[in-house]
Design an enzyme around this catalytic site. Structure first.
Site, PDB file in Angstrom:
ATOM      1  N   ARG A 193       0.833  -1.216   0.000  1.00  0.00           N
ATOM      2  CA  ARG A 193       0.000   0.000   0.000  1.00  0.00           C
ATOM      3  C   ARG A 193       0.859   1.255   0.000  1.00  0.00           C
ATOM      4  NH1 ARG A 193      -2.667  -3.668   2.963  1.00  0.00           N
ATOM      5  NH2 ARG A 193      -1.616  -3.059   4.891  1.00  0.00           N
ATOM      6  N   GLU A 249       5.603  -9.796  14.731  1.00  0.00           N
ATOM      7  CA  GLU A 249       5.042 -10.219  16.020  1.00  0.00           C
ATOM      8  C   GLU A 249       5.321 -11.710  16.236  1.00  0.00           C
ATOM      9  OE1 GLU A 249       0.897  -9.498  16.291  1.00  0.00           O
ATOM     10  OE2 GLU A 249       0.799 -10.025  18.415  1.00  0.00           O
TER      11      GLU A 249
END
Ligand code: AMP
Length: 178
Positions: free
Chosen positions: A66, A103
């Site tokens: 994006r 993560e």
């Protein structure tokens, strides 16, 4: 078209929060309504770049995927080149790669080895700053090619994730914060 009156608040109102996408617990910030509105899209790019004049930036480095949308538009506005930082395995020529922590697990981003000249003045652009790992890896690639990052610019910053801490010494410009 004049976008002079656009405020970050209007951008914020158009961003769609999608709970639990792409996985449980993530509040996904969907920027497609901003892109679909010509005034919001142009105004967002204007706000991201308005403190630079054409000629002050040599290359806008955009982050997969994006980030490319805003970075390419920013490059056009600043009369700068556009350079993609892509996920591993997508660029066809010789690359530099940089691994970083997610993560859960790790990821790798890459840049073409000849994408920047040493001393290039770079504006780094992505749609969103979260933990900062992606932007820090992209910034490291720019540094390894000898580029100088003038600023890292984001449409959205999730301040509670403290991504800025991974970009020490780098001017950071974000339009909408959560
Ligand atoms: P990070 O490396 O944690 O700063 O993650 C930044 C990258 O992940 C950006 O390229 C974003 O497009 C994407 N990202 C992370 N969190 C979100 C979110 N809540 N909504 C939309 N995109 C996100």
């Amino acid at each position: 078209m004049s976008v002079a009156q656009l405020t970050p608040r209007e951008i914020a109102q158009a961003i769609r929060n999608v709970p639990d996408f792409p996985k449980a617990g993530v509040q996904f910030k969907d920027i497609t309504p901003v892109l679909a509105d010509s005034r919001l899209f142009a105004g967002t790019v204007e706000l991201l770049t308005s403190h630079f004049q054409p000629g002050e930036v040599d290359a806008v480095v955009g982050i997969d995927a994006r980030g490319f949308i805003f970075a390419a538009a920013a490059a056009m506005r600043l009369r700068a080149g556009f350079v993609p930082v892509r996920k591993q395995g997508k660029l066809p020529c010789q690359t530099l790669e940089q691994e970083y922590a997610l993560e859960y697990g790790r990821a790798t981003v890459a840049i073409h080895a000849d994408a920047l000249q040493p001393g290039s003045r770079v504006l780094l652009v992505d749609d969103l700053l979260a933990t900062g790992g992606t932007a820090a890896a992209a910034a490291a690639l720019v540094g390894r090619l000898g580029g100088t990052i003038l600023e890292a610019a984001f449409v959205i910053e999730l301040t509670f994730l403290e991504g800025r801490a991974k970009l020490p010494g780098l001017p950071i410009h974000s339009l909408v914060t959560y």
